[in-house]
Design an enzyme around this catalytic site. Structure first.
Site, mmCIF file in Angstrom:
data_model
loop_
_atom_site.group_PDB
_atom_site.id
_atom_site.type_symbol
_atom_site.label_atom_id
_atom_site.label_comp_id
_atom_site.label_asym_id
_atom_site.label_seq_id
_atom_site.Cartn_x
_atom_site.Cartn_y
_atom_site.Cartn_z
ATOM 1 N N ASP A 165 24.197 39.756 30.823
ATOM 2 C CA ASP A 165 25.465 40.481 30.700
ATOM 3 C C ASP A 165 26.362 39.823 31.763
ATOM 4 O O ASP A 165 26.118 38.656 32.103
ATOM 5 C CB ASP A 165 25.240 41.993 30.918
ATOM 6 C CG ASP A 165 26.417 42.836 30.415
ATOM 7 O OD1 ASP A 165 26.514 43.055 29.202
ATOM 8 O OD2 ASP A 165 27.250 43.259 31.234
ATOM 9 N N LYS A 199 19.993 49.287 29.650
ATOM 10 C CA LYS A 199 20.885 48.403 30.420
ATOM 11 C C LYS A 199 20.379 48.392 31.851
ATOM 12 O O LYS A 199 19.758 49.360 32.300
ATOM 13 C CB LYS A 199 22.313 48.956 30.394
ATOM 14 C CG LYS A 199 23.365 47.904 30.629
ATOM 15 C CD LYS A 199 23.672 47.167 29.356
ATOM 16 C CE LYS A 199 24.687 46.080 29.568
ATOM 17 N NZ LYS A 199 25.157 45.557 28.271
HETATM 18 N N1 GLU Z 1 24.692 42.403 27.211
HETATM 19 C C1 GLU Z 1 24.868 42.219 25.802
HETATM 20 C C2 GLU Z 1 25.425 43.485 25.190
HETATM 21 O O1 GLU Z 1 26.210 44.163 25.800
HETATM 22 C C3 GLU Z 1 23.644 41.665 25.117
HETATM 23 C C4 GLU Z 1 22.405 42.492 25.240
HETATM 24 C C5 GLU Z 1 21.138 41.823 24.701
HETATM 25 O O2 GLU Z 1 21.213 40.735 24.127
HETATM 26 O O3 GLU Z 1 20.090 42.449 24.864
HETATM 27 O O4 GLU Z 1 25.174 43.829 24.066
#
Ligand code: GLU
Length: 447
Positions: free
Chosen positions: A169, A129
């Protein structure tokens, strides 16, 4: 508050970070530790490898300054991070969040959760993240572009299609991904799928925008079917007005539900008869323009109640789709008193510990985000494979693939969490994600 069992207590007393400055990470670790430490203890290989102790410590944390010039020619300085949690089952994968609340605690908790979520999808995706404390509110298009370019100048050396694949996100949507991808491509000098959530004209996947919200509803359909019921005729309350919330609303409406509320930080948009597709599209358009949802056109029969939450509407189904710890113990009690039968998390860790305990004690179906909202990252996984193949799937094919992935996740979680005619989704999701990670970590040796 939860009482900690002895194993969890011992584990939490020896964490490799300062617990006072990482409250969100401690909360996420405790939730998982409570479910998986017995599994770890009972498996000699997992125990010897100290799998959970290794997972709470990310592989790397990249932290960098992002300096950029605003519209007045003044230099602005933000912080950027990428927390690379685990690469044991695939390239690091997870979103980027731009929000003033972003700090290392938030990103470490999100990266930790992402490892388990991504493992649950069954796809080859590690966990990560990232993001920045940059606040895009009130910034012009040109400022957003300049910030994205400055951010990517620092991040680019650490990512790539087989290394780490960021996505969106909170506050990072198709527009930001476009600028970030352009900046990455220019620096890397190659064209590859180093980001997902891209536009359809330059390597994106059909249905990526819809995937998280639709996936929440697909998963919840299975949980309701286990209870011999469905969305049809149910009152559904949803918090948030972003991508996840509005697409969950659209899919729930399609399945015959009455979506009685959406919300933002200033209050709730309530419609007793159920919001229409048009009303939800209006919310999407307002959000896209950075405008509020407090002035709904009369045609939508919706009222904005300042200070209200969606949980005051006595919903049958609650879908918190805004942000972490948005729903506290009192709000959970309001849901319980209002007759709620199921809560599924569109956001990551939207419930405080007290709220989760209240739902558990009231025996309300509680579907954690790592299972319910895994559809987003799953379609990101499909975007990565389409980029590798250099061939694209049509929207129906991606939607069917998403549905079958959500069905598979439900099966995996139910297998680990079934207890008589009830399924403990929280425990089941944690154990199922953990087992896949643990096998891969043990097999690859001590790293
Ligand atoms: N931010 C999204 C999550 O919390 C998607 C992450 C992604 O597609 O890599 O899963």
């Amino acid at each position: 508050m939860n009482r900690r069992d002895a194993l969890t207590h011992a584990f939490l007393s020896d964490l490799p970070f300062d617990t006072d400055s990482h409250p969100n990470l401690v909360q996420a670790v405790e939730d998982i530790a409570r479910a998986v430490l017995t599994v770890e203890k009972n498996n000699a290989d997992f125990a010897a490898a100290r799998v959970l102790r290794r997972l709470v410590d990310p592989d790397q944390i990249v932290s960098f300054r992002v300096a950029w010039e605003d519209a007045n020619g003044e230099v602005q300085v933000n912080r950027g991070w990428r927390v690379q949690g685990s690469q044991a089952i695939g390239p690091y994968k997870g979103g980027l969040r731009f929000h003033p609340s972003v700090n290392e605690d938030i990103l470490r908790f999100l990266a930790f959760e992402q490892c388990f979520k991504n493992a649950l999808t069954g796809l080859p995706l590690g966990g990560a993240k990232g993001g920045s404390d940059f606040d895009p509110t009130g910034r012009s298009e040109a400022e957003i572009m300049r910030f994205c370019q400055a951010f990517m100048r620092k991040l680019a050396p650490f990512i790539g299609p087989d290394r780490d694949v960021p996505a969106g996100d909170i506050n990072v949507g198709p527009r930001e991904i476009g600028y970030l991808f352009g900046a990455w491509r220019e620096q890397a000098g190659i064209y590859g799928g180093a980001l997902t959530g891209k536009g359809l004209s330059y390597g994106g996947s059909e249905m990526r925008v819809e995937a998280t919200g639709f996936g929440v509803v697909y998963f919840t359909q299975h949980a309701l079917a286990e209870q011999n019921t469905s969305f049809d005729g149910k009152r559904v309350a949803i918090s948030g007005k972003g991508n996840v919330a509005t697409h969950a609303a659209i899919k729930a409406i399609d399945l015959g539900a009455r979506v009685v509320a959406l919300s933002d930080t200033s209050g709730a948009l309530i419609c007793e008869d159920g919001l229409s597709h048009d009303a939800v599209q209006w919310v999407q358009a307002q959000k896209a323009q950075g405008a509020g949802i407090d002035t709904p056109p009369a045609a939508y029969c919706a009222t904005f109640k300042p200070g209200a939450t969606p949980w005051d509407t006595e919903p049958d189904i609650a879908l918190p789709c805004a942000t972490q710890n948005e729903l506290d113990g009192d709000m959970a009690q309001t849901l319980i008193d209002g007759g709620c039968l199921c809560l599924a998390e569109g956001a990551n860790m939207p419930l405080t510990d007290d709220a989760a305990t209240a739902l558990r004690e009231a025996d309300i179906l509680h579907i954690p985000g790592k299972a319910a909202n895994a559809g987003g990252v799953a379609v990101s996984g499909l975007e990565m494979s389409q980029n590798s193949h250099r061939r694209f799937m049509d929207a129906d094919t991606v939607d069917s693939a998403l549905q079958s992935i959500m069905t598979d996740i439900h099966t995996r979680v139910a297998e680990e969490g079934r207890n008589g005619d009830r399924i403990d989704y929280v425990t089941g999701a944690n154990i199922a994600g953990y087992r896949r990670l643990a096998k891969a970590i043990v097999a690859q040796g001590i790293l």
